[in-house]
Each structure stands twice: as C-alpha cells, then as structure tokens.
Design a protein around this motif. Sequence first.
Motif, PDB file in Angstrom:
ATOM      1  N   ASP A 103       1.083  -1.648   0.007  1.00  0.00           N
ATOM      2  CA  ASP A 103      -0.293  -0.060  -0.304  1.00  0.00           C
ATOM      3  C   ASP A 103       1.039   1.445   0.155  1.00  0.00           C
ATOM      4  O   ASP A 103       2.196   1.338   0.056  1.00  0.00           O
ATOM      5  N   ARG A 141     -13.044  -6.734   7.659  1.00  0.00           N
ATOM      6  CA  ARG A 141     -12.317  -5.547   8.092  1.00  0.00           C
ATOM      7  C   ARG A 141     -11.297  -5.312   8.087  1.00  0.00           C
ATOM      8  O   ARG A 141     -10.434  -5.813   8.186  1.00  0.00           O
ATOM      9  N   SER A 142     -10.907  -4.188   8.068  1.00  0.00           N
ATOM     10  CA  SER A 142      -9.611  -3.907   8.095  1.00  0.00           C
ATOM     11  C   SER A 142      -8.246  -4.003   9.660  1.00  0.00           C
ATOM     12  O   SER A 142      -8.897  -4.124  10.761  1.00  0.00           O
ATOM     13  N   ASN A 143      -6.882  -4.420   9.299  1.00  0.00           N
ATOM     14  CA  ASN A 143      -6.806  -4.898  10.253  1.00  0.00           C
ATOM     15  C   ASN A 143      -6.087  -3.104  11.365  1.00  0.00           C
ATOM     16  O   ASN A 143      -6.063  -3.845  12.596  1.00  0.00           O
ATOM     17  N   ALA A 148     -12.944  -2.132   5.482  1.00  0.00           N
ATOM     18  CA  ALA A 148     -11.695  -2.060   4.359  1.00  0.00           C
ATOM     19  C   ALA A 148     -11.916  -1.266   3.613  1.00  0.00           C
ATOM     20  O   ALA A 148     -11.000  -1.922   2.732  1.00  0.00           O
ATOM     21  N   HIS A 160      -8.232  -1.040   1.332  1.00  0.00           N
ATOM     22  CA  HIS A 160      -7.247  -0.675   2.842  1.00  0.00           C
ATOM     23  C   HIS A 160      -7.389  -1.495   3.323  1.00  0.00           C
ATOM     24  O   HIS A 160      -8.378  -1.394   4.022  1.00  0.00           O
ATOM     25  N   THR A 161      -6.155  -2.193   3.513  1.00  0.00           N
ATOM     26  CA  THR A 161      -6.085  -3.524   4.331  1.00  0.00           C
ATOM     27  C   THR A 161      -5.761  -3.126   5.450  1.00  0.00           C
ATOM     28  O   THR A 161      -6.237  -3.095   6.806  1.00  0.00           O
ATOM     29  N   ASP A 163      -5.233   1.436   7.571  1.00  0.00           N
ATOM     30  CA  ASP A 163      -5.784   2.864   7.607  1.00  0.00           C
ATOM     31  C   ASP A 163      -6.250   3.347   6.348  1.00  0.00           C
ATOM     32  O   ASP A 163      -5.995   2.836   5.049  1.00  0.00           O
ATOM     33  N   LYS A 164      -7.940   3.757   6.478  1.00  0.00           N
ATOM     34  CA  LYS A 164      -7.958   4.079   5.063  1.00  0.00           C
ATOM     35  C   LYS A 164      -7.163   5.826   4.092  1.00  0.00           C
ATOM     36  O   LYS A 164      -7.488   5.681   3.173  1.00  0.00           O
ATOM     37  N   ASP A 168      -5.079   0.046  -1.027  1.00  0.00           N
ATOM     38  CA  ASP A 168      -3.774  -0.947  -1.015  1.00  0.00           C
ATOM     39  C   ASP A 168      -3.569  -0.866  -2.611  1.00  0.00           C
ATOM     40  O   ASP A 168      -4.371  -0.185  -3.626  1.00  0.00           O
TER      41      ASP A 168
END
Length: 551
Positions: A103, A141-143, A148, A160-161, A163-164, A168
């Motif tokens: 990303d 869901r984002s980490n 996500a 986005h894996t 933060d927004k 990615d």
Amino acid sequence: MKQDWWKEAVVYQVYPQSFCDTNHDGIGDFNGIRSKLDYLKELGVNLIWINPCYQSPMVDNGYDISDYYQVNPMFGTNEDLDALIQEAKEKGIGVLLDLVVNDCSDEHPWFQKAVQDPESEEADYFIFKTTEDGQPPNNWRSNFGGPAWTQVPDGRWYLHTFDKRQPDFNWENPDLREKLYNMVNWWMDKGIAGFRVDAITFIKKDLTFASVPTPDGSLYQIENYQNYPGIGEFLTELRDRTYGKRNAMTVAEAVGVSMDYFPDYAGENGYFSMIFDFNWYDMKGEADKSSKEAVHRWRQKMFDSQEQISSLGCWSGGVLESHDEPRGINKFLEPKDQSRTSAACLGTIYFFLPGTPFIYQGQELGMTNSVWNSIEDFKDVMVHNRYRECVENGGDTEALLQELREYSRDNGRTPIQWDDSEYAGFSDTEPWIPVNPNYPQINAAAQQGDPSSVLSYYKKLVALRRDPKWKEVFSEGKFIPQREAEDYLIAYRRVLEDKTAGIFCNFTGKAQTVRVSEEVEEILLNNCDNLEQEAGTLTMAPYQAVVLSLK
C-alpha cells in the motif's frame, strides 16, 4: 562476500523518529544515526535496519509513503541518507531499508490522480469497486479497525488493509509492478545491503471480493487473506527482477505463513533470505508468565518452530521486540522478575537459535514499557482507531486502556535513553512522543562502563555470535533442543563437527540444579559472577544464563 553472508550477521533495528535528534526538533534524523555509528560498531552489529524514512504524512509512522524516491524532510535529505549509507559501510555496517509495497499513502500522486480521474492509468494501480446500493463491496474488516473500504466523492470504494489513508496497490496490474521494481532497483543502486519487507503477504487478494459470513454478523478480519493462493507468482517476479540479482539480504514480515509454505518464502530458493519467526514471539494469554506451565508452553513453541524450520532447510530472523510490539522484558517477564539479570537471560535464550538475531533499539539497555495515563498520551493510529470503535460500540474503555498500556506499539517507540539529562539525551527539546520516565535509571551512559550492565552483556552476546571460532557453529550447526529438561530450564545445543555449544538458561526467579551429560570444557558466556559446577550438574542462580563449550 559469500552468497549467504547474512547467516553470520547480527542486525540492529533503528526506529529513526526515536533514535537521536541532531536538528533540535524533537524527532530523530539521519545525522543522529550517523552520530551513533561508533556506538553500534562497539556493540558489534554489522547491519542496521532503518524503519521507513521516505516522504510520508506519517499517519502510520512512515508506513504510509507518498513518495518512494524522496526521504522525509523530518529525517534530513536524500544526501544525508547517502552519507549515512556510505559512512556505515566504511565502518563495516550495512544498511537495510524498509520496503513497503502492499500500500501507499492517499497523498501519493498516483492515488490522487486515481481519485480525480477514474479513467486514468493510475486508477488501475489501486483496487476500486462500485456498488449499486452505495454500501461497501463486502464485509472485510481493516487490520486497524472498521471496514476495509472507504468511499471517494464519485461513489467508488477503495480497499485498504490498514488505515483508510493507506490504499492497497493492485498487484494484478503489470505496469504498477514494473514501477515498483524500478523503485527497488533505484535504492539497491545506492549500495544498501537489502530490505526488510513489510506486510508482504497481503499483496495477493481474493479477486471474488466476496463477503464472508460471520457468526455474529461482525466484519470479517482481512488478515485471514494473508498468503492467498497465487501470491508466489508475484513474489517470484519481485525477487527475480530486483534483489535476487544482487548479493542482498531480505527479511520479510510474513505473518500468516504456515510451515507448509515456509520453504517457498525462506528456503534455499525462497522469495526472501529469511522471514521472521513469530511462532514464539510473545506469551499473550498467560495469566502468570512466571509459572512453570507458561514457561513450558513457551519453550515448546520455540523448540517446535526451530526444529521444523531447521528440518525444512529454511532460515529465519529471531526477534524479541520491535517497533510493532511492547518491550520484550514486559512481554516475557512479570514485573517482579524484571531485572538486569533476567533481561540478559532473555537475550541469551534467543541469540544462539538458528537464524539471524535482530536487536531492537534500546533492547540492549533493558528498556521497558512506558507509562500511559490516558488515551491522549498515545500516538499510534491503531490505538486511536480501536478506542474510537470501542466508544462507538459502547465497550469498556477502561479495560481497553489497560490492555493498550501493556500491548501498545507505542511502548517500543519511545526515545532511546542515551543518558540521564532532560529528554534522555535523545534531544534538547521536547520529543514527538514522551520519554519513558525511568530514563534516569536505565540509559546507555550509565551502562557503558559498567561490566555488569545489560549493554555490556549484549556486547558479549554479539561478540560470541560473531566469534570466528564459533560463528559457523551458530550459523550452520545442528539445533538440538533439550525437551525433557527441568522445569523452567530452557536449554539447547548447537553442534557442528567436533564443536558443541550448550545454551542453558534458568528462566525463573529460583535457583535450580541442572543436569549436564557432557564435560564442560569452557564457560563461553555467563550473565552471573560465577557458576557452581559438580560432576554432571550445574547449580544455576535465578535467571542465570550460560553458554558452555561441551566435550
């Protein structure tokens, strides 16, 4: 240098923001690292890994890159980094940089153009989706918490894996991959020794982008898509087009890779020189880390992992702590057991395992977790995302705060403690993140001339690991764990031809007698003043650790 030179290396990780400030802004910089090269040379390391130092809005402490070819002005200039690489090389120290290619920042020109023009070439460098109902494309869901997917003004959603503000890349696009490879080679041409590769197991996506049902209807954790089938094609191409053509070292953060795939990542012809072994990286979930049951479980996880990796002919990086973790002395020891002796014991346990040992800045001083009074004290974006989510869902914020105090990444990001002056000698102005209050007691200046200090012991650890007489034993020797050892004893042997090194660590606050079947020829390392020996036994003091030459 021989092809696998990195097997005999010792790596020191530098988190540049918190290492040494020379331009009086409370933030570490390249010249600060240069000013401490003699310290690192004296410690004995021959590689330093510098965390992301590229142009970035610093949403995620530099892992959100807005320009891969320019360094962040807060650290200095490109010329400053060039000078650091050259001076380190002259002192026999290679430089590893972080490689972040899953990303980038939402401020990167590619993403800016992709948002402005859906028909642009750059729009396909990222993963955009449009939905008929205007809802996120799936329930991933984002980490870092929350969905996500984030929507842009024209209605598209991007993945986005993390933060927004960290969209990615779309690795399915060959033009994007070509640009990334060009960037990697540009940095290699500067003479760096290699890369630590960030979050690389996320680059291959499930192209169906299907939602995954969850029992309670909650979002599906995207990290379950690590090491997704087909990723090998991308990683093979990355290796062959860039660092694989050079005598470089690469270590990958490859969470989610099972032993079945370990050879693909870190075998003889793996995608990387090594990957970090996270299988015994902490003791989370243990109510009492000092109990014999907890120590036994940790020992078994360590031995199981090391035996499997060795049997597969693979290589790993060994770590106790990092910028993404709390301090090792807090992860593995109860407060009552934390001391200079136990810190040295902890270092001994992992330092002679198969693989390349990594030291995180301040670990060699026995630095500890800091003090966090409120949520406002934290800097980590992941902490604030989790806290906001907890508030929105009516959760127990005090319980979350207690957890964050123990496990927050900010614990490992406080300034390194150089001396007992204001701001711990890190800077002459208020740092970007508060200094740990215990800096008057724990600092490098106080430990430099003290033969009983953690720092002095780490110098001995590194010296023995790199000793010409023993380095091949530790890099090539067979790993033989002592599984049936006494409770609290973590012991193993490294054997190469006619040489045997025995590592014995009494991981408890109580003295204990330990059986040794071989004859002790020499004490190579000892974190205590003496060692009581009788025929076939050692009497070890609390948290005593020894490395013995055995006959």
